[in-house]
Enzyme design. Sequence first.
Site, PDB file in Angstrom:
ATOM      1  N   GLY A 139       0.950  -1.233   0.135  1.00 25.81           N
ATOM      2  CA  GLY A 139       0.057  -0.015  -0.316  1.00 25.81           C
ATOM      3  C   GLY A 139       1.121   0.957   0.352  1.00 25.81           C
ATOM      4  CD  GLN A 140       2.343   5.568  -3.104  1.00 24.23           C
ATOM      5  OE1 GLN A 140       2.137   4.748  -4.046  1.00 24.23           O
ATOM      6  NE2 GLN A 140       3.144   6.918  -3.573  1.00 24.23           N
ATOM      7  N   GLY A 141       0.828   5.612   1.659  1.00 23.55           N
ATOM      8  CA  GLY A 141      -0.212   6.643   1.543  1.00 23.55           C
ATOM      9  C   GLY A 141       0.820   8.031   2.195  1.00 23.55           C
ATOM     10  N   GLY A 142       0.074   9.467   2.648  1.00 29.04           N
ATOM     11  CA  GLY A 142       0.997  10.152   2.160  1.00 29.04           C
ATOM     12  C   GLY A 142       2.573  10.303   3.086  1.00 29.04           C
TER      13      GLY A 142
ATOM     14  N   GLY B 209       4.580   7.588   3.273  1.00 30.23           N
ATOM     15  CA  GLY B 209       5.563   6.722   2.019  1.00 30.23           C
ATOM     16  C   GLY B 209       5.112   5.788   1.367  1.00 30.23           C
TER      17      GLY B 209
ATOM     18  CG  ASP C 248      -4.138  10.052  11.300  1.00 33.82           C
ATOM     19  OD1 ASP C 248      -5.440   9.868  11.189  1.00 33.82           O
ATOM     20  OD2 ASP C 248      -3.278   9.283  10.619  1.00 33.82           O
TER      21      ASP C 248
END
Length: 409
Positions: free
Chosen positions: A105-108, A110, A223
């Site tokens: 997966g990918q997020g803000g 990394g 978060d």
Amino acid sequence: MLVHHLKQSVMTPPNPATKQLHALLLQLSWLPTKVKLIITGAILTSFLILLTVIGLYYVYHQEKKKKESQGKIEKFLEDNKAFKPSRYSFADIKRTTNEFKDKLGQGGYGTVFKGRLSNDVLVAVKILNDSKGNGEEFINEVGSMSRIHHVNVTRLVGFCADGYKRALVYEYLPNESLEKFIFSAKGENHVLGWNKLQDIALGIAKGIEYLHQGCEQRILHFDIKPHNILLDQNFNPKISDFGLAKLCSKDQSAVSMTAARGTMGYIAPEVLSRNFGNVSYKSDVYSFGMLLLEMVGGRKNINVTVENTSQVYFPEWAYNHLDNGEETRIRIENESHSEIARKLTIVGLWCIQWYPVDRPSMKVVIQMLEGEADSLTKPPNPFGAADHMKMSAFKYKKPVNIELAVIAE
């Protein structure tokens, strides 16, 4: 001709430096051509040298900033080496992830890859973006998670701080995030069932309560949301992603912040405006309440794809149905499921009260979740006419990761 060309090229000078060059060239018009060329060449050479110096200074400044960031991280790691998460080189990270072949997966902050430390030990490796912050996200995660040992919190196996290349190595959780199950249009939420949803809610609550009370310093996550709740092979929940976390002493009633942090739709009102109260551990309680209501509804509380805004804000809809004695979810198979849905709804609505003082602590939340639905009192209505203006500031926002300026008191 050269002078004439240079005059034309600076007729609309973009900055003060070229304005001065333009004026100087105009003053040379009375000189012989050869002298003009010599002087013009000298001026242009000086101008190019100036631009080169400015460029080199910018590069130097950026490198200095990176070195300061790296120095800050190295000092932090030296000070915290007693907590003993393993340190890996970037070569180790590449070998562990098989050259980053299996992306999870990918997020803000990394990209996460599946890795293998040995034949029996799988890990999830998050490669941090170099452009995010001044190493703060790395320090937040290592500083928080190296102190945490709880069944409902993701375990930090190790980290990499190899020059400017940074990575975090976590235990691998095969069932990915809670978001995948409760928001699926294909019915994966049926895999969980109401009893399992209740167990997951209780596990998350215990994890947050541990962060607030079970560590040497209180850890505020900031978060909490379905995407940051990972599930192990038995669907036991584990809180993850501590990039926005803050540490504070347990006797500290309020936390100072220069900017809001979190994901829109889960951010407590006081994080955005001090008119609602001080930022504290109760801000995580609000986020948890929103998560509970999403588990009950099987949908995001804020749905920007819905055209009719009267359908958008699910918590208000849930309160109205609870007030009228109606069910809050279509998929209710028997009376015991109905009681679980009702309990989760009541607890969720208690947690999202506008003012922090009106919300329960996570210890009380756990007691409520472990008790019977009939023993719970209905919370005050946070969606009355008096709160309409307050609510409108948060209802119709797109749920994205943000860093916002905090509204002053």
